[in-house]
Each structure stands twice: as structure tokens, then as C-alpha cells.
Design an enzyme around this catalytic site. Sequence first.
Site, PDB file in Angstrom:
ATOM      1  N   SER A  45       0.876  -1.172   0.000  1.00 38.32           N
ATOM      2  CA  SER A  45       0.000   0.000   0.000  1.00 38.32           C
ATOM      3  C   SER A  45       0.907   1.213   0.000  1.00 38.32           C
ATOM      4  O   SER A  45       2.094   1.116   0.346  1.00 38.32           O
ATOM      5  CB  SER A  45      -0.858   0.005   1.273  1.00 38.32           C
ATOM      6  OG  SER A  45      -1.448   1.274   1.475  1.00 38.32           O
ATOM      7  N   TYR A  95      -2.005  -1.365  10.406  1.00 43.92           N
ATOM      8  CA  TYR A  95      -1.968  -1.445   8.938  1.00 43.92           C
ATOM      9  C   TYR A  95      -0.645  -0.884   8.402  1.00 43.92           C
ATOM     10  O   TYR A  95       0.016  -1.515   7.567  1.00 43.92           O
ATOM     11  CB  TYR A  95      -3.163  -0.669   8.381  1.00 43.92           C
ATOM     12  CG  TYR A  95      -3.421  -0.837   6.910  1.00 43.92           C
ATOM     13  CD1 TYR A  95      -4.176  -1.907   6.429  1.00 43.92           C
ATOM     14  CD2 TYR A  95      -2.937   0.082   5.980  1.00 43.92           C
ATOM     15  CE1 TYR A  95      -4.437  -2.048   5.067  1.00 43.92           C
ATOM     16  CE2 TYR A  95      -3.194  -0.050   4.628  1.00 43.92           C
ATOM     17  CZ  TYR A  95      -3.949  -1.114   4.170  1.00 43.92           C
ATOM     18  OH  TYR A  95      -4.211  -1.251   2.821  1.00 43.92           O
TER      19      TYR A  95
HETATM   20  P1  NAD Z   1     -11.377  -6.228  -0.129  1.00 41.13           P
HETATM   21  O1  NAD Z   1     -11.985  -6.149   1.234  1.00 41.13           O
HETATM   22  O2  NAD Z   1     -12.195  -5.884  -1.328  1.00 41.13           O
HETATM   23  O3  NAD Z   1     -10.755  -7.679  -0.384  1.00 41.13           O
HETATM   24  C1  NAD Z   1     -10.009  -8.333   0.604  1.00 41.13           C
HETATM   25  C2  NAD Z   1      -9.895  -9.778   0.229  1.00 41.13           C
HETATM   26  O4  NAD Z   1      -9.164 -10.459   1.258  1.00 41.13           O
HETATM   27  C3  NAD Z   1     -11.269 -10.481   0.142  1.00 41.13           C
HETATM   28  O5  NAD Z   1     -11.224 -11.464  -0.882  1.00 41.13           O
HETATM   29  C4  NAD Z   1     -11.392 -11.141   1.520  1.00 41.13           C
HETATM   30  O6  NAD Z   1     -12.265 -12.266   1.514  1.00 41.13           O
HETATM   31  C5  NAD Z   1      -9.958 -11.539   1.744  1.00 41.13           C
HETATM   32  N1  NAD Z   1      -9.638 -11.800   3.139  1.00 41.13           N
HETATM   33  C6  NAD Z   1      -9.826 -10.993   4.214  1.00 41.13           C
HETATM   34  N2  NAD Z   1      -9.445 -11.635   5.333  1.00 41.13           N
HETATM   35  C7  NAD Z   1      -8.998 -12.854   4.938  1.00 41.13           C
HETATM   36  C8  NAD Z   1      -8.478 -13.984   5.630  1.00 41.13           C
HETATM   37  N3  NAD Z   1      -8.327 -13.992   6.966  1.00 41.13           N
HETATM   38  N4  NAD Z   1      -8.146 -15.077   4.908  1.00 41.13           N
HETATM   39  C9  NAD Z   1      -8.310 -15.115   3.562  1.00 41.13           C
HETATM   40  N5  NAD Z   1      -8.796 -14.076   2.864  1.00 41.13           N
HETATM   41  C10 NAD Z   1      -9.136 -12.962   3.544  1.00 41.13           C
HETATM   42  O7  NAD Z   1     -10.083  -5.306  -0.023  1.00 41.13           O
HETATM   43  P2  NAD Z   1      -9.102  -4.681  -1.130  1.00 41.13           P
HETATM   44  O8  NAD Z   1      -9.237  -3.219  -1.013  1.00 41.13           O
HETATM   45  O9  NAD Z   1      -9.253  -5.343  -2.446  1.00 41.13           O
HETATM   46  O10 NAD Z   1      -7.710  -5.056  -0.477  1.00 41.13           O
HETATM   47  C11 NAD Z   1      -6.812  -6.006  -1.022  1.00 41.13           C
HETATM   48  C12 NAD Z   1      -5.395  -5.652  -0.609  1.00 41.13           C
HETATM   49  O11 NAD Z   1      -5.068  -4.372  -1.131  1.00 41.13           O
HETATM   50  C13 NAD Z   1      -5.203  -5.554   0.908  1.00 41.13           C
HETATM   51  O12 NAD Z   1      -3.954  -6.110   1.257  1.00 41.13           O
HETATM   52  C14 NAD Z   1      -5.218  -4.066   1.153  1.00 41.13           C
HETATM   53  O13 NAD Z   1      -4.500  -3.716   2.297  1.00 41.13           O
HETATM   54  C15 NAD Z   1      -4.549  -3.572  -0.107  1.00 41.13           C
HETATM   55  N6  NAD Z   1      -4.778  -2.168  -0.419  1.00 41.13           N
HETATM   56  C16 NAD Z   1      -6.047  -1.695  -0.616  1.00 41.13           C
HETATM   57  C17 NAD Z   1      -6.224  -0.345  -0.908  1.00 41.13           C
HETATM   58  C18 NAD Z   1      -7.567   0.249  -1.164  1.00 41.13           C
HETATM   59  O14 NAD Z   1      -7.659   1.481  -1.272  1.00 41.13           O
HETATM   60  N7  NAD Z   1      -8.618  -0.527  -1.296  1.00 41.13           N
HETATM   61  C19 NAD Z   1      -5.116   0.501  -0.985  1.00 41.13           C
HETATM   62  C20 NAD Z   1      -3.854  -0.015  -0.770  1.00 41.13           C
HETATM   63  C21 NAD Z   1      -3.691  -1.355  -0.489  1.00 41.13           C
END
Ligand code: NAD
Length: 260
Positions: free
Chosen positions: A142, A155
Site C-alpha cells: 500500500s 496497517y
Molecule cells: P477487499 O476487502 O475488497 O478484499 C479483501 C480480500 O481479502 C477479500 O477477498 C477477503 O475475503 C480476503 N480476506 C480478508 N481476510 C482474509 C483472511 N483472513 N483469509 C483469507 N482471505 C481474507 O479489499 P481490497 O481493497 O481489495 O484489499 C486487497 C489488498 O489491497 C489488501 O492487502 C489491502 O491492504 C490492499 N490495499 C487496498 C487499498 C484500497 O484502497 N482498497 C489501498 C492499498 C492497499
Amino acid sequence: MLNGKTALVTGSTSGIGLGIAKALARQGANIMLNGFGDVEGPRAEVLAAGAAHGVRVDYHGADMSRAGDIEDMMKFSAAQFGRVDILVNNAGIQHVASVQDFPAERWDAIIAINLTSAFHTTRLALPAMQAANWGRIINVASVHGLVASAQKSAYVAAKHGIVGLTKVTALENATTGVTCNAICPGWVLTPLVQKQVDAKAAEHGLSNEDAKKLLLGEKEPSMQFTTPEELGELAVFFCSPAANNVRGVAWNMDGGWAAQ
Ligand code: NAD
């Protein structure tokens, strides 16, 4: 470009992970899905994305906070596909609170899912990648792996940690065909971020649209969300021959967030 390769994408039933899984399938990679919630919808989307190549899609429901589940998923992936060639460590959760109010149980869960799970998948995936002298490990960190924001101690700690793990993994394999790099998105409008938009809307009495503008305006100069599709294309680049010597980078796609 990725025909015959297999990609395991953790947390790929939603958001960024699903976007990356679809982008890799579009290039011909077989996909091992993982994550909670509906599986059949995401499976159909990934199958459709890879239809021209006849890609295979399988699923393992490992809870990424449990080392035993992760070991089981890695064994299952090898049994189904022979080997994991591309590992995308993406599963992640968020919790927002000041340090003194941060629930210890949330801290432990965020470190386990956002950081320690990547250690386990990486250590278990590496031997087969090293034997094949080809592998791609892509860690979805991130912009919070590069800079901090208040209220996000666990985080930010986990994301800085995974950028460190990325560099060490890259260095230990630097003379091989195995690379490891991190992707550092700014805001992406997934369920993880919609919760933060909802909180802003409730706190300030704003509409969904105005709450999104407030969220973007605080951090992201472009005033645009990065999309899972754009992040998927960056993952495809890391898997391409042009990226053979890209090692240990933390590449932000953040609308200028970290440039400030
Ligand atoms: P999201 O909530 O849409 O998806 C998260 C995914 O992780 C889902 O498929 C969920 O089922 C899975 N998950 C959660 N806990 C779990 C567990 N214990 N075991 C297995 N699977 C699990 O979130 P996202 O925004 O797509 O985030 C994905 C990644 O991107 C994360 O690592 C997040 O930190 C990172 N990220 C997101 C953003 C943003 O703005 N959305 C920005 C930077 C980084």
C-alpha cells in the site's frame, strides 16, 4: 504470455485481488482463488477473463490468519496445478483507531493477515520456484508501506513490514529467475475503502459522493481512485520478460499521494 503458468492470488474473491486474478487469467495463467464470501461469482468472472486461453480456476478457502490453513492451501495448489509460478500476496484487512484505543486482537489479526501470511506463502512457494528457476512474487502492500496516516498503526506497520519482506526476498533470489516486488496502491474503491467512505459520510453528514471527494482530497492529488484493473496490469508487467530484472521495488500507483 502466461500460458501454462499458475497464479495463486490470496484474497481474490473481491476488490484488488479479483482484479489481479482476472488480469493474469487474461494472459493465460491458471488461477487459484482464495478469500471469503461468494466464490462462484468471482470464479465465473476469472473463467470468463481467461476463456480465450481455456484457463483452469480452482479455489481454496484458507484463512490467512492461520499458518496451518496456509500450508494446506499451498499443498492443495501444488497438487492441483503442479506448481505455483506466480504468488500474489493480497489478502488484507483494515481497522481504524488511535494507538491507545487500538484493540490488541485487531492488531494481531492485521499483522497476521496483512504481513505474516505473506511470510508463510512465500517460504512455502519459493523452493519450487527456485527449482524451476522462474517465479514471480507480488506483494500487494500500500502507499501505507511508504508513508503513514494517523489511526492506522497496525496497517501501516504491516505494510511497511511487507515492503521489507519484499526487499529481502528479492535480494535472496537476485541471481535467479525468481523476482519479488511490491505494489503500493493509494485509494482503490473496494469494500475495504467503502467502509471508510461510509464512516466519513456518517461523521460529517455527507452524501456518498461528497464523502468520496473528502477522502480523496485529504491524500490523493489526482482526486481519482486507482482501479483493480490498473493494478492488474501492473501485476502483468511484473510477470513479463521486460520485468526480469525488476527486483525489490515498491511501486506506488497512488495518484501522487507519496510524491507530496
Ligand atoms: P477487499 O476487502 O475488497 O478484499 C479483501 C480480500 O481479502 C477479500 O477477498 C477477503 O475475503 C480476503 N480476506 C480478508 N481476510 C482474509 C483472511 N483472513 N483469509 C483469507 N482471505 C481474507 O479489499 P481490497 O481493497 O481489495 O484489499 C486487497 C489488498 O489491497 C489488501 O492487502 C489491502 O491492504 C490492499 N490495499 C487496498 C487499498 C484500497 O484502497 N482498497 C489501498 C492499498 C492497499
